[in-house]
Every structure is written in structure tokens, then in C-alpha cells.
Design an enzyme around this catalytic site. Structure first.
Site, PDB file in Angstrom:
ATOM      1  N   ASP A 137      43.950  57.014  59.170  1.00 53.12           N
ATOM      2  CA  ASP A 137      43.616  55.886  58.304  1.00 53.12           C
ATOM      3  C   ASP A 137      44.863  55.062  57.995  1.00 53.12           C
ATOM      4  O   ASP A 137      45.840  55.123  58.751  1.00 53.12           O
ATOM      5  CB  ASP A 137      42.936  56.419  57.015  1.00 53.12           C
ATOM      6  CG  ASP A 137      41.898  55.448  56.467  1.00 53.12           C
ATOM      7  OD1 ASP A 137      42.275  54.308  56.167  1.00 53.12           O
ATOM      8  OD2 ASP A 137      40.724  55.826  56.338  1.00 53.12           O
ATOM      9  N   HIS A 200      42.700  51.452  51.686  1.00 54.01           N
ATOM     10  CA  HIS A 200      41.593  52.044  52.450  1.00 54.01           C
ATOM     11  C   HIS A 200      41.735  53.563  52.627  1.00 54.01           C
ATOM     12  O   HIS A 200      40.802  54.334  52.357  1.00 54.01           O
ATOM     13  CB  HIS A 200      41.549  51.331  53.803  1.00 54.01           C
ATOM     14  CG  HIS A 200      40.347  51.613  54.647  1.00 54.01           C
ATOM     15  ND1 HIS A 200      40.262  52.713  55.469  1.00 54.01           N
ATOM     16  CD2 HIS A 200      39.188  50.924  54.812  1.00 54.01           C
ATOM     17  CE1 HIS A 200      39.096  52.687  56.115  1.00 54.01           C
ATOM     18  NE2 HIS A 200      38.429  51.608  55.727  1.00 54.01           N
ATOM     19  N   SER A 527      33.011  52.900  56.535  1.00 61.33           N
ATOM     20  CA  SER A 527      34.273  53.584  56.238  1.00 61.33           C
ATOM     21  C   SER A 527      34.126  54.485  55.023  1.00 61.33           C
ATOM     22  O   SER A 527      34.840  55.473  54.898  1.00 61.33           O
ATOM     23  CB  SER A 527      35.365  52.573  55.905  1.00 61.33           C
ATOM     24  OG  SER A 527      35.942  52.058  57.067  1.00 61.33           O
TER      25      SER A 527
END
Ligand SMILES: *[C@@H]1O[C@H](CO)[C@@H](O)[C@H](O)[C@H]1NC(C)=O
Ligand SMILES: *[C@@H]1O[C@H](CO)[C@@H](O)[C@H](O)[C@H]1NC(C)=O
Ligand SMILES: *[C@@H]1O[C@H](CO)[C@@H](O)[C@H](O)[C@H]1NC(C)=O
Ligand SMILES: *[C@@H]1O[C@H](CO)[C@@H](O)[C@H](O)[C@H]1NC(C)=O
Ligand SMILES: *[C@@H]1O[C@H](CO)[C@@H](O)[C@H](O)[C@H]1NC(C)=O
Length: 768
Positions: A137, A200, A527
Site C-alpha cells: 500500500d 490510504h 480498497s
């Protein structure tokens, strides 16, 4: 959908396009030379890669300069800067499976656990603590409260990972972190360490395995205890995504390390927009080697829905996760001077305390000296607004945008009218809400017919969503673009308006230059659903440490909550087997198990030959005995998919084997639910077991009339023993004539329907 705004991405896309145009054959670009299974014996992979390169490039010095990664801990291959001529030479070389350009992949965000009836697991904390979830990630914020290690023991003895980088410390929660950047490109916001500047990776990590953090909220909204699905499991972060995206060579380098480091579950919330062949797709390659090593890879399905054939990450040895809603939605109301109120979608943390402000139409506030006119300004695009006209006012805009057009022109707030998004909410850098186009017409009429129009935007509220769970519009849909007889996505999990930890240096809204700082953020995407499923997989692994990746995946799929078909025209192509049910997944009764040999047989039928499969497996005994195209009806998959060419008859025989993991003595009876026109016979229809681990095979014979242009029809097969219901969907659908006889391993790009995606509309491109 995460922090980075569409502008950020559009800009990058333009840069990449310019770069590609400038490229000539002599320019060296990063490529991966993939060579399959790790060489046996003690030959140093690094040495042989170096000499291979030196042979082709002509000198050891140029080889040294060109080599970027030598893979060899978990599989064989390397990344290097190569010209087109070099690529051609390597492609023909013995031992090379594929030579792949360094594609840039995209990233595909707690009430969610309670919503699915999984408030606290039954598996002990120490068993859970033996499970390591590796994430590929954007990095992680190690100081976030979700990652404290109070009460956690030292990492499991098998762990071989490291904590890389300056000013970055791991602990007994975050036990490892590495970073990779083959393009050697850093934006001003990128931090050269596993530290997350985008938010994220911090969000996905805390969703999967964050500790409990009481009083978490987004500027006071959605306050409650935030936690991951397996709060005692360990986290290892492999940072492969930067401001420009996630490069293929880095993804493979991370897989190479993560497998050797000893992770148990891999979670990847990223993917390619274009369908790729299995051995040109870094996630399919990496997850294949992970599977060989007993590691399940959980993937996001992508955010390119709702068009068909948009699902990414469809390799059968991985888990593919769609995104659905939870029973909470975020709304913000607008109240006009005439007393009328309209409800919009927004995660609006700004308080105007009921005070009304002057309301204008964006089209009346064009900045002519910036080249704008009312037609441009009505959508309130960034740079198009006249700050004298907008300052201190609420501006009505006829399009969804990130709010920066009004914010930068000193506007006070914005009401956007756009019906393209109806099932999730964004957060903005100023008071804002998104209403329907229809309601927008009424507001426009109020503005045009009122002398001093005024309005206020109320602070955001959370409403109960009685429609939940339903698959969100942006979630990528099946059918599978390259293997029509494998149903994808596999299942769905919460991916709408998810609250989880955030990087304090990342923007807290869709406007990329929003400089406010938050510790938690609310975002949407596959996600966000992927780490929910990864956590559920980790939970099953904690309960059954010796289960194979396929067994864990089967347990998640066959115990899934059945979704309401009435809410989804595309049925299983939206949600696969259904919604994850982690509490039940540790007691599936039976599992559809599969190992490398099963996937090799599958790949043979996909058109791969013994020569290239031997390289992938590193094993001379893998032979395709039925080389050439065939159907994937015999792979021991926990769901059933039958593609029928237009005008052909429904006819197939599937073979499956189930393994007893429930009570030693048990008898299961087959039940099925199918549309009346289709006949399904299950032979035998009763399976009796007398011990754990016993396997029984059965056939599913499906017959039916000729069908034409049937997008999908479906039913289910369920093995039931009075305690367990081991349920698998069976879908039947038409594909274009010629699809099945065309080269099987060639991605069906022509079947991508590039309809307007909700995500790219109006330039707002979300992180998946
Ligand atoms: C280490 O990281 C923290 C968090 O970003 C930052 O505040 C601090 O300045 C950094 N220290 C150094 C020496 O870079
Ligand atoms: C109009 O746009 C120009 C160019 O971007 C800018 O310099 C100017 O400040 C803007 N005028 C107003 C009134 O917003
Ligand atoms: C196997 O496939 C590769 C291309 O993928 C081809 O180059 C090779 O000749 C094939 N081998 C055999 C034995 O057919
Ligand atoms: C596999 O077979 C090839 C050719 O027959 C041989 O060169 C190679 O050493 C064998 N590899 C292994 C691991 O046995
Ligand atoms: C299972 O059934 C067999 C034969 O019917 C019996 O001998 C055995 O004790 C049973 N085992 C359990 C665990 O009930």
C-alpha cells in the site's frame, strides 16, 4: 475513494502520456524479467541475474547500472532498465516466462464490524497474535493510536521481516515495514520511508488489524470506537504506492520479500485498469507464489463499476472483493430562505449554526479574465470563479467537484447538483453537499425568482440506511474478463463511508491541497472492502492455522450472507457468493480445497503449455496432459460459472470435491435453487463423512434451453447437514459468439465497456 483528488491524478496521467510519447526504442525503461519459481540449490540469484544482464547489455558495468531488483527470495526474476531491443532478446531467452513493462497500477476506506455481527471474535488473542497480515500500500503512520502495541507479545518466531527507513519505528503491532520505488520518482509530498503521506495505507491497515481506539471521529462525525477486524493480529507494511501510483516492479519486489518474511495473509487494495494475462500481471504472479507458500492474497475488485467486465484481480488463486454499504449513510441538508429543505450526500463537518448566507448560481460568477464564461462557471470548476462575486456566499453548482473552485475564490460553501452519485458520500474542504439534479432545478428556480436568495448548509448527520448491504455503484463488476467460467468478484464486504485511521500529513478531504490534519478519515472504495475481507481471512487463519489459502477462501465464500437479489440487476456479478460473515467462516462444515497442481491444470486449460508452466512452478513434473483450450469447470472452485455463447444450449458438467472440516460423522444433502427452465442434477446428492479431513467428490450436471443475450441468471447449490449450509452460487450467462474459441489466455479487452464511470465523471478520480 481516498484523499487524492482527481486533479492530482489527471495531472499525473498527462505527465505519463507525455512521457510515453517521448519514448523511443533506445530509451531504457524499467521492465520485469519474470522467470518463475525460485532456483533450487545455492546458486546466487543475484549473480546469475547480473551475468544474464551483462551478456545482453554487453558489459558488467552497464548491467550494474541497469539492474534495479534481483528477485530470488520467493521466486525468480529481476527488474532492470531495458531498451526495446533488450526486451526482445530477453523474451526469447530460455527460462524467461514473461518480460513486462513497469506498468503503474492504481490504488483501488467503524461500524462495519458490528454491522456484520462480528463484534468480538471467538478465537483467542494469542492465536490471533500469531497471524501476520502483510499489506502492499502507500505506507503507514506508525504513531497512529490504532497501531499501539500495549499488551502484545513479541512477534511470532517465524517472522523474518525488517523495519526499514529513517525516522520510522516498528513495535509488536506493526512488526515490519519496507519501501520500494523503482521509478525513483518522488513528489514533494512523498516521504522516502514506509511512512504514509497519503492516508490510504494507514486506513487499510487499521481497518484490517487496528487496535480499539475509543472516541474516534472525523471532526466529530461518526464518533465511536474504531477498530480493525483482528485487533491482535500483526501488521507488516510494504510501501509500493507513491503519489504517482504503484509500479509493477515494486509490487513484485514486495511479494518476493513478504512471502520470505513470513506473512500469513496478503492484502492489496490496488489493481490494473486493463485486463492482463495471468503471467503479465504482477498481482497474479506474486499471489501465485504466495499461494504455493500457503499465503492467501485478498484483493480489491476495482472501482470501475457498474459496467460489466470491469472486475480486476481475477486470478482464481486469489480472493476478489467487491464493496457494499453498511447501515449508515452520511447526509447534509440544505435549507433555503423559503424554508424548503433538501437532503444531499456529504460528510460535512462544518457548522454554520443555522445561519443563512447569500446564495448565488455559479454561472453568475464567471471570472472572464481567467477565460471562463457562465457555461464553465456553472460547474464551479477550479480557477473559473470570480472571487468578488463568490466571497462569503454559498454557491450553487451544476456538477460534482472537489469544492476547490469555491474555496479558492473565498466562497463560504457550495451546493452541488449531480445525480451521478447516489450511494456514497465525499468529504469536502468547505461546507458542501451533493443533491440530485432534480432538486437542483428547484434551487436554481428559487435563485432566479427570489430577490435576495439565501441558504444554509446543516452540519452532517448519519442516517440509518435500510437498504444495506447493497453493492455500491462504483464497485467493479463481473463477468471475469479473461476466464469466463470463474465467477468474479468472489464476495463483498463493507467499502462505503468507512471510518479508519489516517495519516496526519495527508489531506482530509477530496481536495488534494486541503491542509487540515486528522487522525481518522471516512472514505469509500473497494480498497476499503478488501482489508475487511483480509481481516476475515486472518481470523479464519487464526482459528485454523493449517488451512490452505483455498480452504480459507472457500470458508469465507460458502458462509457468506446471501445478498438481496432484488437490489442488484447484475446479481452475482456485483457480489459473488455474498457478504462476508467472519463469525460463521470459522465453522464452514465443508471446504472446496485446492493446491498448486489444481491451478496448474486450470492454467493448462487456459492455453498455457507445459514449457512455461514448468518454469512458473520450478517443477519438471508439472505437465499439461490435455494441452490446449478447455473449460474451467473442474477447478475445485467454491462457486459455479457457466458462460454460454449466444444462441447455444445450456449444458455443462462440473466436478467438485469437498473436504470435511465440521463434525467427524456427518451427512450432507444437496439442495438447489435454480430458475425453473434450468435443470440441475447433483450426483451423488447425499455425502456421508466419518472423519475430519475426509474428501468426497460430486458432479453438477446443468442442462437448459438455448439462450440469447441473457446477461445473467443464477441460483445456488447448498450442502446442508442440519448445522451447516455450504452454499455456492451457480451463474449462467451469455457471452459473445467466438469468445470461447478465441485464444484463452488473451485478455478480452474488446469486452470492456468503457461507459462513463462514476469515478472519472467530472474529473473526480478516486483512489480505488
Ligand atoms: C520524524 O517524523 C515525524 C513525523 O512526520 C516528524 O514530525 C519529524 O520531524 C521527523 N523527524 C526527522 C528527524 O525527520
Ligand atoms: C480571475 O482570474 C485571474 C487569473 O486566474 C486571477 O488572477 C484573478 O484574481 C481572478 N479574479 C477574481 C476577481 O477572482
Ligand atoms: C509454449 O508457449 C510458448 C509461448 O507462450 C511458446 O514460445 C513455446 O513454443 C510453447 N512450447 C510448446 C512446446 O508448445
Ligand atoms: C528440468 O528439466 C530440464 C530439461 O529436461 C533440465 O535441464 C533441468 O535441470 C530440470 N530441472 C529440475 C529442477 O529437475
Ligand atoms: C462415527 O461413527 C462411527 C460409526 O458409525 C462410530 O464408530 C464413531 O464412534 C463415530 N464417531 C463420532 C465422533 O461420533
Amino acid at each position: 475513494m481516498a484523499n487524492s483528488s482527481g486533479l492530482h491524478y489527471l495531472l499525473y496521467a498527462l505527465l505519463v502520456a507525455a512521457f510515453v510519447l517521448n519514448c523511443h526504442g533506445h530509451e531504457r525503461k524499467v521492465h520485469v524479467v519474470y522467470m518463475g519459481e525460485r532456483p533450487r540449490g545455492d546458486t546466487s540469484a543475484q549473480y546469475s541475474h547480473h551475468s544474464m544482464l551483462a551478456n545482453v547489455l554487453g558489459s558488467t558495468t552497464s548491467a550494474k547500472d541497469a539492474l534495479i531488483y534481483s528477485y530470488g527470495r520467493s521466486f525468480n526474476g529481476f527488474a532492470a532498465k531495458l531498451t526495446d531491443e533488450d526486451v526482445a532478446r530477453f523474451s526469447e531467452m530460455e527460462g524467461v516466462v514473461s518480460v513486462i513493462p513497469n506498468h503503474i497500477l492504481k490504488l483501488h476506506t467503524t461500524r462495519s464490524w458490528d454491522f456484520m455481527g462480528f463484534s468480538r471474535g471467538k478465537v483467542g488473542a494469542s492465536q490471533e497474535g500469531d497471524v501476520i497480515i502483510g499489506l502492499l500500500d502507500t505506507g503507514i503512520w506508525p504513531e497512529a493510536e490504532s497501531f499501539h502495541d500495549q499488551g502484545l507479545s513479541a512477534p511470532p518466531a517465524k517472522w523474518k521481516g525488517i523495519c526499514q527507513g529513517a525516522n520510522f519505528t516498528c513495535n509488536n503491532k506493526l512488526i515490519g515495514a519496507r519501501y520500494y520505488n523503482s521509478e525513483n520518482f518522488y513528489d514533494t509530498t512523498d516521504i522516502e520511508s514506509p511512512r504514509d503521506s497519503e492516508g490510504h495505507g494507514t486506513h487499510t491497515s487499521s481497518t484490517a488489524a487496528g487496535r480499539e481506539v475509543p472516541h474516534a471521529s472525523y471532526f466529530g462525525l461518526a464518533e465511536g470506537t474504531a477498530r480493525g477486524g483482528v485487533p491482535n493480529a500483526r501488521i507488516a507494511m510494504y510501501k509500493v504506492c507513491w503519489s504517482f501510483g504503484c509500479a509493477l516492479a515494486d509490487i513484485l519486489a514486495a511479494f518476493d520479500d513478504a512471502i520470505a518474511d513470513g506473512v500469513d495473509i496478503l492484502s492489496l487494495s490496488l489493481g490494473s485498469d486493463e485486463p492482463l494475462q495471468y503471467f503479465e500481471d504482477p498481482i497474479a504472479i506474486g499471489s501465485f507464489h504466495a499461494m504455493k507458500n500457503g499465503i492467501l492474497t485478498s484483493n480489491s475488485a476495482g472501482n470501475s463499476g457498474p459496467s460489466p467486465y470491469t472486475v480486476s484481480n481475477y486470478a482464481p488463486w486469489t480472493l476478489t472483493v467487491a464493496a457494499s454499504s453498511i447501515d449508515r449513510k452520511f447526509v447534509a441538508q440544505v435549507v433555503l430562505g423559503n424554508g424548503k429543505a433538501y437532503t444531499g450526500l456529504s460528510i460535512n463537518s462544518f457548522k454554520l449554526f443555522g445561519t443563512s448566507y447569500p446564495l448565488i448560481w455559479g454561472g453568475d460568477a464567471a471570472n472572464y479574465s481567467a477565460g471562463a464564461d457562465p457555461d464553465i462557471a456553472r460547474s464551479c470548476a477550479t480557477g473559473a470563479m470570480n472571487s468578488y462575486k463568490v466571497a462569503g456566499k454559498i454557491v450553487f453548482c451544476e456538477a460534482l467537484w472537489d469544492g476547490s473552485g469555491i474555496l479558492l475564490a473565498n466562497g463560504l460553501g457550495t451546493i452541488m447538483a449531480d445525480s451521478s452519485i447516489t450511494d456514497f458520500s465525499f468529504n469536502y474542504p468547505l461546507p458542501a453537499t451533493l443533491i440530485s439534479t432534480e432538486d437542483g432545478l428547484q434551487i436554481l428556480d428559487y435563485i432566479k425568482t427570489t430577490e435576495n436568495p439565501i441558504a444554509t448548509i446543516l452540519v452532517g448527520e448519519t442516517w440509518k440506511d435500510v437498504m444495506a448491504p447493497s453493492v455500491v455503484s462504483f464497485s467493479s463488476r463481473g463477468p471475469n474478463p479473461i476466464t469466463p467460467d470463474i465467477l468474479k468478484p468472489d464476495l463483498t464486504a463493507p467499502g462505503v463511508d468507512i471510518l479508519a485511521a489516517w495519516s496526519p500529513v495527508a489531506p482530509p478531504s477530496v481536495y488534494f491541497a486541503d491542509t487540515r490534519s486528522v487522525d481518522f478519515n471516512i472514505i469509500s472504495g473497494t480498497s476499503m472492502s478488501c482489508p475487511h475481507a483480509s481481516a476475515a481471512a486472518a481470523y479464519v487463519k487464526a482459528a485454523h492455522s493449517n488451512w490452505s489459502p483455498a480452504a480459507i477462501k472457500s470458508a469465507l465464500m460458502t458462509t457468506a450472507y446471501v445478498m438481496d437479489s432484488r437490489k442488484h440487476a447484475d446479481l452475482e456479478f456485483a457480489y459473488g457468493s455474498g457478504h462476508i460473515n467472519p463469525a460463521q467462516a470459522i465453522e464452514p462444515g465443508l471446504v472446496y480445497d485446492a493446491y498448486e497442481v489444481d491451478y496448474i491444470n486450470f492454467l493448462c486449460q487456459q492455453g498455457y503449455n507445459s514449457t512455461n508452466l514448468r518454469m512458473v512452478t520450478g517443477d519438471n513434473s508439472s505437465v499439461c496432459n490435455n494441452e490446449g483450450p478447455g473449460r474451467a469447470w473442474d477447478l475445485n472452485y467454491p462457486s459455479f460459472s457457466l458462460a454460454v455463447e449466444d444462441g447455444q444450449q445450456i449444458q455443462a458438467v462440473f466436478t467438485r470435491t469437498v473436504t470435511n472440516v465440521g463434525s467427524p460423522n456427518s451427512t450432507y444433502t444437496a439442495r438447489m435453487y435454480m430458475p425453473a427452465s434450468v435443470s440441475v442434477v447433483i450426483e451423488p446428492s447425499v455425502l456421508s463423512f466419518s472423519k475430519i479431513g475426509e474428501q468426497k467428490s460430486f458432479k453438477v450436471k446443468v442442462y437448459g434451453p438455448k439462450i440469447m443475450q441473457q446477461p445473467i441468471m443464477s441460483g445456488a447449490i447448498s450442502w446442508e447437514d442440519g448445522i451447516h449450509a455450504v452454499r455456492s452460487p451457480l451463474v449462467i450467462y451469455n457471452i459473445l459468439p467466438g469468445f470461447l474459441s478465441s485464444s484463452f489466455s488473451t485478455p478480452q479487452k474488446n469486452l470492456q465497456f468503457n461507459g462513463p464511470s462514476m469515478y472519472t465523471k467530472n474529473g473526480i478520480i478516486g483512489r480505488n
